[in-house]
Write a protein that holds these residues in place. Sequence first.
Motif, PDB file in Angstrom:
ATOM      1  N   GLN A 304      45.948  81.305 -17.401  1.00  0.00           N
ATOM      2  CA  GLN A 304      45.495  82.568 -17.994  1.00  0.00           C
ATOM      3  C   GLN A 304      44.927  82.332 -19.404  1.00  0.00           C
ATOM      4  OE1 GLN A 304      48.603  82.481 -16.107  1.00  0.00           O
ATOM      5  NE2 GLN A 304      47.108  83.026 -14.528  1.00  0.00           N
ATOM      6  N   GLY A 307      41.540  81.188 -18.964  1.00  0.00           N
ATOM      7  CA  GLY A 307      40.670  82.307 -18.626  1.00  0.00           C
ATOM      8  C   GLY A 307      40.152  83.054 -19.841  1.00  0.00           C
ATOM      9  N   SER A 311      36.196  82.688 -17.228  1.00  0.00           N
ATOM     10  CA  SER A 311      36.884  82.993 -15.972  1.00  0.00           C
ATOM     11  C   SER A 311      36.873  81.788 -15.022  1.00  0.00           C
ATOM     12  CB  SER A 311      36.243  84.206 -15.299  1.00  0.00           C
ATOM     13  OG  SER A 311      34.856  83.972 -15.044  1.00  0.00           O
ATOM     14  N   ASP A 312      35.818  80.951 -15.112  1.00  0.00           N
ATOM     15  CA  ASP A 312      35.758  79.750 -14.264  1.00  0.00           C
ATOM     16  C   ASP A 312      36.892  78.783 -14.584  1.00  0.00           C
ATOM     17  OD1 ASP A 312      33.565  80.671 -12.939  1.00  0.00           O
ATOM     18  OD2 ASP A 312      32.108  79.377 -13.944  1.00  0.00           O
ATOM     19  N   GLU A 314      39.902  79.516 -15.454  1.00  0.00           N
ATOM     20  CA  GLU A 314      41.126  79.978 -14.801  1.00  0.00           C
ATOM     21  C   GLU A 314      41.018  79.806 -13.285  1.00  0.00           C
ATOM     22  OE1 GLU A 314      43.975  83.971 -14.467  1.00  0.00           O
ATOM     23  OE2 GLU A 314      42.194  83.999 -15.750  1.00  0.00           O
ATOM     24  N   ARG A 315      39.886  80.155 -12.740  1.00  0.00           N
ATOM     25  CA  ARG A 315      39.699  80.095 -11.288  1.00  0.00           C
ATOM     26  C   ARG A 315      39.809  78.669 -10.763  1.00  0.00           C
ATOM     27  NH1 ARG A 315      34.822  80.349  -8.277  1.00  0.00           N
ATOM     28  NH2 ARG A 315      33.671  80.614 -10.224  1.00  0.00           N
ATOM     29  N   GLY A 316      39.256  77.710 -11.516  1.00  0.00           N
ATOM     30  CA  GLY A 316      39.255  76.327 -11.056  1.00  0.00           C
ATOM     31  C   GLY A 316      40.228  75.437 -11.808  1.00  0.00           C
ATOM     32  N   LYS A 348      50.094  74.526 -13.828  1.00  0.00           N
ATOM     33  CA  LYS A 348      49.884  75.970 -13.782  1.00  0.00           C
ATOM     34  C   LYS A 348      51.060  76.786 -14.334  1.00  0.00           C
ATOM     35  CE  LYS A 348      46.639  75.920  -9.914  1.00  0.00           C
ATOM     36  NZ  LYS A 348      46.346  76.396  -8.540  1.00  0.00           N
ATOM     37  N   VAL A 364      35.135  74.087 -10.256  1.00  0.00           N
ATOM     38  CA  VAL A 364      34.745  75.247  -9.439  1.00  0.00           C
ATOM     39  C   VAL A 364      33.530  74.883  -8.580  1.00  0.00           C
ATOM     40  CG1 VAL A 364      35.656  77.035 -10.930  1.00  0.00           C
ATOM     41  CG2 VAL A 364      33.358  76.155 -11.347  1.00  0.00           C
TER      42      VAL A 364
END
Length: 364
Positions: A304, A307, A311-312, A314-316, A348, A364
């Motif tokens: 987080q 992020g 946002s990438d 956090e996503r990846g 994580k 990503v």
Amino acid sequence: MKLGIVGLPNVGKSTLFNAITNAGAESANYPFCTIDPNVGMVAVPDERLDFLAEMYSPKKYTPAVIEFVDIAGLVRGASKGEGLGNKFLSNIRMTDAIVHVVRCFDDENVIHVEGGTDPLRDIDLIELELGMADIEMVERRIDKAKKAAKGGDKKFLHEAEVFEGLLAHLNDGRSARSYACDEDDAALIRTSELLTLKPIIYAANMDEDGFADYENVGYFQKVRERADAEGAQVLPVCAKLEQEIGELPEEDKAAFLEDLGMSESGLARLIKCSYTLLGLISFLTAGSDEVRAWTIKRGTKAPQAAGKIHSDFERGFIRAEIVAFDDLRECGSMAAAREKGLVRSEGKDYVMHDGDVTLFRFNV
């Protein structure tokens, strides 16, 4: 982070705003000289970021930023639209926390809108006006929930019950901050943007003589007792002195503060209060392109936090490579920190700490 600076007219509110932002808001000895909210963006002083800038000589230096909003003076009856009440109330809803400037000095040459200095009366007056505005908002929320619950929807029936309990609490003259309920109901209440739900820092504004020995100023002691009882923060300050500090060249400020026996300015102390009050910390990123401070909530996990950058990230998220700032400073370089095994690879579930110097790995 956005902080609203509020208070009765002529308590030193705009003087303090001028001092901490150098934004030049008009300050005068009569009510309502601040009609539209004045906004000032202030960089958060951070010696850690300065150290990293020396280490990396980056192309870009980006500190964390706080937005201060100087909101027009509130008067008795503001919740009913007196003075600039409606404008005041709408502006304050947009802030994360309230810096309530309270006058803690006597001066016959500075008009007090209520006739004389009484900090607890001033606090009660503003709390009353905010509470009355909240009552109207909660009543509307109850009506809306009851209408939506006519089909028997238990979600809206529960919402009406929660806000009816809160309404009774507000009608007793208490703030939404002090309403006891479980976390789910508290989260529901937070969707309503209530004014008395916002955390508060009381800025106890004194004259120079009072500030020099503020522990023995009766007005200040009363404000601190109130803050302690509410779980709020209290900040002793002399707005006039802060204005003088703000007007000095940067290279002269440290010497002036030292002459006054102060280790840091009112702005630095106010920022620390704000971070504590809102449960905020900063992690740092550093490289030749940019050194930067990122503000996050205490308890935020690594993905987080990533992020916040993009946002990438956090996503990846794959992992975070982290070294504590104090360890990095002691080692003198990232390479030396790696050699000593002080650069950690975190996953994580890692909870970020204040001062973590971080490189995020992602795909990503």
